[in-house]
Design an enzyme around this catalytic site. Structure first.
Site, short mmCIF file in Angstrom:
data_model
loop_
_atom_site.label_atom_id
_atom_site.label_comp_id
_atom_site.label_asym_id
_atom_site.label_seq_id
_atom_site.Cartn_x
_atom_site.Cartn_y
_atom_site.Cartn_z
NE ARG B 26 -1.29 2.48 2.88
CZ ARG B 26 -0.71 3.58 3.35
NH1 ARG B 26 -0.54 4.64 2.57
NH2 ARG B 26 -0.23 3.61 4.58
CG ASP B 27 3.68 4.08 2.97
OD1 ASP B 27 3.66 5.01 2.13
OD2 ASP B 27 4.28 4.17 4.04
CG HIS B 222 5.19 4.31 9.23
ND1 HIS B 222 4.39 3.41 8.56
CD2 HIS B 222 5.76 5.05 8.26
CE1 HIS B 222 4.46 3.62 7.26
NE2 HIS B 222 5.30 4.62 7.05
CG HIS B 224 9.49 7.27 5.76
ND1 HIS B 224 9.12 7.42 4.46
CD2 HIS B 224 8.42 6.78 6.40
CE1 HIS B 224 7.87 7.04 4.31
NE2 HIS B 224 7.41 6.65 5.49
CB CYS B 255 13.10 6.38 -6.11
SG CYS B 255 14.51 6.06 -7.16
CG ASN B 264 7.83 3.20 3.87
OD1 ASN B 264 7.37 3.71 4.87
ND2 ASN B 264 7.23 3.25 2.69
#
Lengths: 315, 315
Positions: B26-27, B222, B224, B255, B264
């Site tokens: 999803r993300d 969560h 990054h 990317c 992520n």
């Protein structure tokens, strides 16, 4: 967008200050395919010093035919004389043996490092000797340097895993560390040469070394980011009380696009974390990122450091 | 060479088991430029389940014209019916509003997530609402889902820094977290959407949430990897007692070669660390790396996960 970021929020039980042992100019450039011109190396090191790094490993006095990337040590080292004169900048150099020590002393180096291995396979591959034979080779080098009141660092590679042997037993690392310490090394740098360490392994090795009489304040950690673990392992080491961390500007020393990439922890990623933790390093992150960007242009490829990429894209 | 690696050496004070909330489908795919064919998505999710992931966020029921990458939710979700039938696999879906909830319920989804923001700027940019207006929008959605005995996750983005506002005050995050919790969210996922967090900031936010009545066992993190901090931050969260960690297979979702890369945390890098710490996840790292390698071929670019690259090169 990075105005005021990272936000400085200290964590409990961490040291107030960390000394970064910058290895980009030696460990980094040694592993570049291209031989970098001596003038570029000298400017790189001057820029690193200007960014606030105070311990910059400058070069290596190995036999020039073994490491052509660093064959210009005799020409490079004098170009750093103005830095070496500053009381707060240290420029250690790698010496593999007595001949290397002679060359380093002739140029006025005051800090040296020897490069040991925790495993037989790597000692054989790198030095064509057993671990004990390599220790025997280092002993007179370290003794002579100490007699000359030089500071000596002992690198200990393959402390967590070895490409031939797999997992490396902790007692094996402790034995070699004690031997290097006993022969007079002022500092030991624990290297995860292939990047396989994880935080519990790091803390357990440090605790075992302490139990065997090697105190934390003579220990440095040297992590590679092959599996993305370097910064988490560094945090674990800081939590144990380690205050000297090896890192490489821009993550020099391993190409992320190449087979068996084994890049060093990028100094910028480390400084981002330490800035966020409110831990002093004396390093100006913006200047350091600019330095790595400048060198990346000369090397013709982007830095593998995520912080360098993120901040460079925003300029 | 990775036989027996990472060596499992536990650290003190960490949980015995971690649940990975896999967000790649999803993300991750939502942030890919290319629209991935529905059949590839379905196979990706099946492969993730086969690799041992048990919580796999499957898709999003936003308006198709807003996120064309996930416009095929109605066609994809039924293709996962065999997985949803397994008692140990959860397939949460994102729903932005009442219409999205209707669509999710019509397809038999049992777990949903709403996507909130800790900052006004991101609430405005993402939802065209103030923070309070977005909370008011979520309230009836969460209430209806709870009445239907569905499980509800509340995402909270920009918890550590915001591209427009810079550092985000902790009390501001706590206020929105409490509001989401009070309206009935079973779990809150604390998002470092731009990757600027550091470990002390993570632990301090978690402690403040606990003090304000939000217990650790309803919290997920969560992170990054924009500045390379994701895994160190995860370690800090585990040390605080967090047992649910969001991650994206192969680091999908940003990317590393693009401007403002905000990938992520890669599930593989996370699993390498957790395997090394002896923390159970149920994930088979080899299968997961193979899955990310398979998807990277379909996307036509290498995975940004260091672990995926290192292990793929060795095959």
């Amino acid at each position: 967008m990075t105005e005021g970021l990272p936000m400085a929020v200290p964590a409990q039980g961490l040291p107030p200050r960390v000394r970064i042992h910058e290895v980009g100019a030696r460990d980094g450039l040694q592993n570049e395919k291209a031989v970098v011109p001596t003038e570029v190396k000298a400017e790189f090191i001057h820029r690193l010093a200007h960014a606030g790094l105070t311990t910059i490993e400058a070069t290596s006095f190995v036999r020039p035919e073994w490491v052509p990337q660093l064959a210009d040590a005799e020409r490079l080292f004098p170009m750093l004389a103005d830095l070496g004169g500053a009381p707060d900048i240290e420029l250690p150099v790698l010496v593999p043996n007595g001949r290397g020590l002679d060359r380093a002393i002739a140029l006025g180096a005051r800090r040296i490092a020897v490069f040991g291995s925790a495993t037989e396979s790597f000692a054989k591959a790198n030095l064509n000797r057993t671990v004990d034979e390599s220790l025997a080779m280092f002993e007179p080098v370290v003794a002579r340097a100490r007699d000359d009141r030089m500071w000596v660092r002992g690198y200990l590679s393959m402390c967590f895993g070895d490409p031939w042997e797999g997992p490396v037993p902790i007692h094996q690392v402790v034995r070699v560390a004690k031997a290097l310490r006993d022969m007079g090394c002022d500092e030991l740098s624990l290297g995860d040469t292939i990047g396989v360490a994880t935080p519990g392994h790091v803390q357990t090795l440090l605790a075992e070394l302490n139990e065997e009489g090697v105190p934390t304040d003579v220990l440095a950690v040297h992590f590679h980011d092959t599996y993305g673990q370097a910064l988490a392992n560094t945090l674990a080491a800081l939590q144990h009380g380690v205050t000297t961390v090896d890192a490489s500007a821009g993550g020099l020393g391993g190409c992320p696009y190449a087979k068996s990439a084994t890049g060093n922890l990028a100094t910028e990623d480390l400084v981002w974390m330490l800035d966020g933790l409110g831990i002093e390093t004396g390093v100006d992150l913006g200047r350091l990122v600019a330095t790595s960007g400048w060198l990346a242009e000369r090397l013709g490829r982007p830095s593998p450091s995520r912080t360098v990429r993120a901040l460079s894209h925003k300029e």
